[in-house]
Design an enzyme around this catalytic site. Structure first.
Site, PDB file in Angstrom:
ATOM      1  N   HIS A  35     -20.524   3.298  15.703  1.00 12.26           N
ATOM      2  CA  HIS A  35     -19.639   2.200  15.455  1.00 12.26           C
ATOM      3  C   HIS A  35     -19.772   1.877  17.035  1.00 12.26           C
ATOM      4  O   HIS A  35     -18.920   2.155  17.883  1.00 12.26           O
ATOM      5  CB  HIS A  35     -18.358   2.468  15.352  1.00 12.26           C
ATOM      6  CG  HIS A  35     -18.155   2.857  14.008  1.00 12.26           C
ATOM      7  ND1 HIS A  35     -18.512   4.077  13.300  1.00 12.26           N
ATOM      8  CD2 HIS A  35     -17.815   2.243  12.743  1.00 12.26           C
ATOM      9  CE1 HIS A  35     -18.212   3.874  12.132  1.00 12.26           C
ATOM     10  NE2 HIS A  35     -17.851   2.959  11.450  1.00 12.26           N
ATOM     11  N   HIS A  75     -13.155   5.720  14.611  1.00 12.79           N
ATOM     12  CA  HIS A  75     -14.436   5.361  14.557  1.00 12.79           C
ATOM     13  C   HIS A  75     -15.245   4.832  15.957  1.00 12.79           C
ATOM     14  O   HIS A  75     -16.455   5.043  16.022  1.00 12.79           O
ATOM     15  CB  HIS A  75     -14.811   4.260  13.458  1.00 12.79           C
ATOM     16  CG  HIS A  75     -13.892   2.971  13.952  1.00 12.79           C
ATOM     17  ND1 HIS A  75     -12.407   2.876  13.685  1.00 12.79           N
ATOM     18  CD2 HIS A  75     -14.341   1.639  14.413  1.00 12.79           C
ATOM     19  CE1 HIS A  75     -12.241   1.749  13.967  1.00 12.79           C
ATOM     20  NE2 HIS A  75     -13.061   0.952  14.603  1.00 12.79           N
ATOM     21  N   GLY A 124      -9.357   9.271  12.678  1.00 11.98           N
ATOM     22  CA  GLY A 124     -10.678   8.478  11.727  1.00 11.98           C
ATOM     23  C   GLY A 124      -9.754   7.952  10.778  1.00 11.98           C
ATOM     24  O   GLY A 124     -10.009   6.673  10.465  1.00 11.98           O
ATOM     25  N   PRO A 125      -8.800   8.569   9.909  1.00 16.39           N
ATOM     26  CA  PRO A 125      -8.153   8.228   8.896  1.00 16.39           C
ATOM     27  C   PRO A 125      -7.030   7.094   9.802  1.00 16.39           C
ATOM     28  O   PRO A 125      -6.027   7.645  10.350  1.00 16.39           O
ATOM     29  CB  PRO A 125      -7.389   9.003   8.257  1.00 16.39           C
ATOM     30  CG  PRO A 125      -8.197  10.384   8.607  1.00 16.39           C
ATOM     31  CD  PRO A 125      -8.617  10.098   9.979  1.00 16.39           C
ATOM     32  N   ASP A 162      -7.462  -3.244  14.455  1.00 19.18           N
ATOM     33  CA  ASP A 162      -6.773  -3.875  13.385  1.00 19.18           C
ATOM     34  C   ASP A 162      -6.168  -2.964  11.953  1.00 19.18           C
ATOM     35  O   ASP A 162      -5.367  -3.076  11.481  1.00 19.18           O
ATOM     36  CB  ASP A 162      -7.670  -5.146  12.863  1.00 19.18           C
ATOM     37  CG  ASP A 162      -7.755  -6.138  14.084  1.00 19.18           C
ATOM     38  OD1 ASP A 162      -6.871  -6.834  14.366  1.00 19.18           O
ATOM     39  OD2 ASP A 162      -8.698  -6.048  14.471  1.00 19.18           O
ATOM     40  N   GLY A 163      -7.351  -2.106  11.725  1.00 19.49           N
ATOM     41  CA  GLY A 163      -7.243  -1.202  10.502  1.00 19.49           C
ATOM     42  C   GLY A 163      -6.056  -0.397  10.785  1.00 19.49           C
ATOM     43  O   GLY A 163      -5.273  -0.134   9.948  1.00 19.49           O
ATOM     44  N   HIS A 266     -19.844  -3.927  14.125  1.00 13.08           N
ATOM     45  CA  HIS A 266     -18.986  -2.822  13.922  1.00 13.08           C
ATOM     46  C   HIS A 266     -19.416  -1.462  13.558  1.00 13.08           C
ATOM     47  O   HIS A 266     -18.993  -0.699  14.612  1.00 13.08           O
ATOM     48  CB  HIS A 266     -17.849  -3.477  12.812  1.00 13.08           C
ATOM     49  CG  HIS A 266     -17.009  -2.284  12.387  1.00 13.08           C
ATOM     50  ND1 HIS A 266     -15.971  -1.942  13.101  1.00 13.08           N
ATOM     51  CD2 HIS A 266     -16.990  -1.402  11.435  1.00 13.08           C
ATOM     52  CE1 HIS A 266     -15.228  -0.994  12.398  1.00 13.08           C
ATOM     53  NE2 HIS A 266     -15.950  -0.594  11.427  1.00 13.08           N
ATOM     54  N   ARG A 359      15.885  27.126  -1.898  1.00  8.83           N
ATOM     55  CA  ARG A 359      16.117  25.998  -0.881  1.00  8.83           C
ATOM     56  C   ARG A 359      17.210  26.670  -0.010  1.00  8.83           C
ATOM     57  O   ARG A 359      17.277  26.489   1.362  1.00  8.83           O
ATOM     58  CB  ARG A 359      16.207  24.649  -1.581  1.00  8.83           C
ATOM     59  CG  ARG A 359      17.745  24.615  -2.134  1.00  8.83           C
ATOM     60  CD  ARG A 359      17.808  22.937  -2.575  1.00  8.83           C
ATOM     61  NE  ARG A 359      18.630  22.894  -3.875  1.00  8.83           N
ATOM     62  CZ  ARG A 359      19.594  21.908  -3.889  1.00  8.83           C
ATOM     63  NH1 ARG A 359      19.473  20.833  -3.023  1.00  8.83           N
ATOM     64  NH2 ARG A 359      20.431  22.128  -4.708  1.00  8.83           N
ATOM     65  N   GLU A 413       7.929  10.087   4.712  1.00 10.45           N
ATOM     66  CA  GLU A 413       7.245  11.290   4.353  1.00 10.45           C
ATOM     67  C   GLU A 413       6.146  11.277   5.086  1.00 10.45           C
ATOM     68  O   GLU A 413       5.557  12.290   5.842  1.00 10.45           O
ATOM     69  CB  GLU A 413       7.174  11.291   2.988  1.00 10.45           C
ATOM     70  CG  GLU A 413       8.632  11.593   2.168  1.00 10.45           C
ATOM     71  CD  GLU A 413       8.806  10.361   1.901  1.00 10.45           C
ATOM     72  OE1 GLU A 413      10.021  10.410   1.150  1.00 10.45           O
ATOM     73  OE2 GLU A 413       8.255   9.187   1.991  1.00 10.45           O
ATOM     74  N   ASP A 471      16.750  14.435 -12.852  1.00  9.85           N
ATOM     75  CA  ASP A 471      15.759  13.392 -11.915  1.00  9.85           C
ATOM     76  C   ASP A 471      14.507  13.147 -12.767  1.00  9.85           C
ATOM     77  O   ASP A 471      14.224  12.245 -12.564  1.00  9.85           O
ATOM     78  CB  ASP A 471      15.550  13.765 -10.623  1.00  9.85           C
ATOM     79  CG  ASP A 471      16.966  13.378  -9.778  1.00  9.85           C
ATOM     80  OD1 ASP A 471      18.023  12.926 -10.160  1.00  9.85           O
ATOM     81  OD2 ASP A 471      16.888  14.048  -8.709  1.00  9.85           O
ATOM     82  N   HIS A 475      10.186  12.752 -10.160  1.00 12.31           N
ATOM     83  CA  HIS A 475      10.521  13.733  -9.206  1.00 12.31           C
ATOM     84  C   HIS A 475      10.208  15.077  -9.623  1.00 12.31           C
ATOM     85  O   HIS A 475      10.386  15.995  -8.666  1.00 12.31           O
ATOM     86  CB  HIS A 475      12.188  13.480  -9.059  1.00 12.31           C
ATOM     87  CG  HIS A 475      12.407  12.330  -8.291  1.00 12.31           C
ATOM     88  ND1 HIS A 475      12.095  11.061  -8.701  1.00 12.31           N
ATOM     89  CD2 HIS A 475      13.170  12.145  -6.871  1.00 12.31           C
ATOM     90  CE1 HIS A 475      12.716  10.225  -7.771  1.00 12.31           C
ATOM     91  NE2 HIS A 475      13.247  10.885  -6.815  1.00 12.31           N
ATOM     92  N   ARG A 522      15.433  24.230  -6.733  1.00  9.38           N
ATOM     93  CA  ARG A 522      16.780  23.537  -6.686  1.00  9.38           C
ATOM     94  C   ARG A 522      17.727  24.460  -7.487  1.00  9.38           C
ATOM     95  O   ARG A 522      18.804  24.755  -6.985  1.00  9.38           O
ATOM     96  CB  ARG A 522      16.939  22.173  -7.486  1.00  9.38           C
ATOM     97  CG  ARG A 522      17.988  21.510  -7.557  1.00  9.38           C
ATOM     98  CD  ARG A 522      18.004  20.525  -8.474  1.00  9.38           C
ATOM     99  NE  ARG A 522      19.479  19.652  -8.409  1.00  9.38           N
ATOM    100  CZ  ARG A 522      19.709  19.026  -9.136  1.00  9.38           C
ATOM    101  NH1 ARG A 522      19.147  18.567 -10.301  1.00  9.38           N
ATOM    102  NH2 ARG A 522      21.126  18.298  -9.021  1.00  9.38           N
TER     103      ARG A 522
END
Length: 666
Positions: A35, A75, A124-125, A162-163, A266, A359, A413, A471, A475, A522
């Protein structure tokens, strides 16, 4: 900072930028892929950033108080590689640039953390770079609150495209950063109006400056090829207490006279003819991969400036009364102290035998961990009371006061997970954060980067099965544990009781190059391991919890988490039927796979095997063999009390015993 360069300095800086362009053109052309457009378009802005502002030391790439630079638009990696070569990073030789995108080189198609010095994070992502940088900027403020300006006083700079700003993670990140007022974060946006498909007008009309401003950011727009204007904007950003966005209006592929400004530049080589034309347009008279000495001198002056800053900082550290605490924070966790504290705690658990959800057991273990390790950075994606991730002494990190150690990530998340990567990469803090296990679907791209980069990040994922009950199926994790186990370099723990939960925390925190998932229940679970002994059996991945007392096994039952209790009940039923069943608890199959053949053979035995887990059976084939049976889920869950769901879906001791008898019947 010098924000207005004289004519000689302007000419020198122009050549510094053109060196980036030339190296990007040449490397992409030689690789026959890559690129070139972004490095050529952002060369001016990047040169100003490095030449006039950034402080780093290529001879000591890990200097704790260096400025961080994140190329979110990964990139355009040749921008970073070219700069690092010109600065004099010892590993970034010209031969590495010539081998861009080739097997065995450190110049991968997208920047990869750990492959080359000066690469702060894998990008990259799109969008993950800016989100990770938010974690770095937060880490800087948190450590500054502990150690002061003398030891922690640096900036985090990002180049995004932009991405990056279209991806949903960008909103989680900028909203969070704006809320926390992370004023040491500056994002330079390569505002070139081009994506792979063509003009950005095909897919977006967002007013990005308005969006950032609405999230509490300082936002400016400049001509990205006017270097004094870029410098003035960076200076204004540094003077503002808010995080800053600088929209740099650029021409993609700047300097390539026939292709610049179009999507053609690009993601493909320019071609020999266009490169020759670009050299003529830019006045760059040098052969491919040839940099004149005076250009090297200009870039190496940046490195010398950073080395001087590093030397001054080192003197301050040497004289600081906080030196030991600072160095301890930046070192690996104290393994001997943690193991001793956990051994004492586990012995007490075995004696007290609490019946608690894992938990809750995690919360109890965290009290021990937090009292032992001074640099934990906990948090949750708005589920603190459900994940039980906050210890009694923890203090919230809030806008303007970063002295706390508990981060309220909000319902973000993916943003939380990327920020934890940034905290881990920054150094000085050990991050963990919680949400429901089912929402690893939201967090997965950042979990994958944790694994790819080999980071010590702990994901506390509660409500791990149909055992969460009413739930319902939205879930209830069904395929999640199996899908996470499929990810390389990720430890997935599903502890059966408070003892295994404590042991899992110890292993996770001492794993210096592997992130961990703690999949926690839980519902309350009894303490199953009561025997004396100090060995951390969870570190083995799986172990024999119940062995037959006489003769050989007829069948081996393997279970994880809440289903270990079910397997033990099934063993009792089988005993009444004259079948001798051993029970294996397997809290971490990844660790079990790493054990030697002899140990695995002792644990698994030679008898037929039945596995039970309240999830899908994908992946269990390796452990139960062709003749084995799996008891678990084959579809989504339902809304009902947990005991009813276990009966409805056949995840019961009776069904495990039936499966064992079926194995024996052949």
């Amino acid at each position: 900072m010098n924000i207005h360069a004289d004519a000689a300095a302007q000419s020198r800086e122009a050549q510094m930028a053109n060196a980036i362009r030339a190296l990007a053109m040449d490397a992409v052309q030689k690789a026959k892929s890559g690129h070139p457009g972004m490095p050529m378009g952002m060369a001016d802005a990047a040169t100003v950033l490095f030449n006039r502002f950034i402080s780093l030391d290529p001879a000591a790439a890990g200097w704790a108080d260096r400025d961080r630079f994140v190329l979110s638009a990964g990139h355009g990696s040749m921008l970073l590689y070219a700069i690092n070569h010109l600065l004099g990073y010892p590993d970034m030789t010209m031969d590495q640039l010539r081998n861009f995108r080739q097997l065995g080189s450190i110049t991968a198609g997208h920047p990869e953390y750990g492959h080359a010095l000066g690469v702060e994070t894998t990008t990259g992502p799109l969008g993950q770079g800016i989100a990770t940088a938010v974690g770095m900027a937060l880490g800087e403020r948190m450590l500054n609150a502990r150690f002061g300006d003398a030891l922690v006083d640096h900036w985090t700079y990002v180049i995004a495209g932009d991405g990056c700003l279209m991806e949903g993670i960008s909103h989680e990140a900028i909203d969070f950063a704006g809320h926390l007022k992370l004023g040491r974060l500056i994002v330079l946006w390569d505002d070139n109006d081009i994506t792979i498909d063509g003009s950005t007008k095909l897919s977006t009309s967002t007013d990005q400056l308005a969006r950032f401003a609405a999230c509490g950011w300082h936002a400016q727009r400049v001509d990205g090829h006017d270097r004094d204007a870029v410098a003035a904007a960076i200076e204004a950003a540094r003077a503002d207490p808010r995080p800053s966005l600088i929209a740099c209006k650029t021409i993609i592929g700047f300097g390539a006279p026939n292709k610049q400004g179009s999507h053609d530049v690009h993601g493909a080589p320019l071609g020999d003819a266009e490169i020759a034309a670009a050299r003529e347009t830019l006045g760059w008279r040098h052969a491919p991969f040839e940099i004149p000495g005076e250009v090297y001198d200009s870039w190496r002056a940046i490195a010398a400036r950073g080395a001087a800053h590093h030397g001054e900082w080192s003197q301050r550290l040497a004289q600081s009364p906080q030196r030991e605490a600072f160095e301890t924070a930046h070192a690996a966790p104290d393994a001997s102290a943690l193991k001793a504290a956990m051994a004492e705690y586990v012995a007490k658990l075995k004696a007290d035998a609490p019946k608690v959800a894992t938990r809750k057991a995690s919360e109890m273990a965290l009290e021990v961990v937090a009292a032992t390790l001074p640099n934990l950075a906990g948090g949750s994606a708005d589920l603190t009371g459900s994940n039980l991730t906050r210890t009694k002494a923890m203090k919230s990190v809030v806008p303007g006061d970063y002295s706390g150690d508990y981060i309220h990530y909000g319902i973000r998340e993916l943003g939380m997970s990327a920020a934890m990567n940034g905290l881990a990469l920054h150094g000085g803090l050990v991050p963990y954060g919680g949400t429901f296990l089912v929402f690893t679907d939201y967090a997965r791209p950042a979990i994958r980067l944790s694994a790819l980069m080999g980071l010590r990040v702990v994901y506390v994922m509660t409500h791990d099965s149909i055992g969460l009950g009413e739930d319902g199926p939205t879930h209830q994790p069904i395929e999640h544990v199996a899908s996470l186990r499929a990810m390389p370099n990720l430890m997935v723990f599903r502890p059966a009781d408070a003892v295994e939960t404590a042991e899992a925390w110890e292993v996770a925190l001492l794993a210096d190059a592997t992130p961990s998932i703690l999949a926690l229940s839980r519902q309350n679970l009894p303490t199953l391991r009561r025997e004396e002994g100090a060995e951390n059996l969870t570190a083995r991945g799986a172990y024999v919890l119940l062995e037959v007392t006489t003769g050989k096994r007829d069948v081996t039952l393997i279970a994880t988490g809440s289903e270990v209790e079910i397997a033990l009940d099934a063993a009792d039923m089988l005993a009444e039927q004259g079948v001798k069943a051993a029970v294996v608890s397997a809290p971490c199959l990844e660790l079990f796979a790493q054990q030697d053949d002899a140990y695995r053979a002792r644990v698994l035995g030679t008898a037929p095997r039945v596995a039970v887990e309240a999830g899908i059976g994908f992946g269990w084939e390796r452990w139960i063999g062709d003749g084995g049976r799996f008891v678990g889920m084959t579809g989504f869950g339902a809304s009902a009390p947990a005991p009813d769901l276990y009966k409805h879906f056949g995840v019961t001791a009776e069904k495990v015993a039936e499966a064992a008898q079926a194995c024996l019947a052949g």
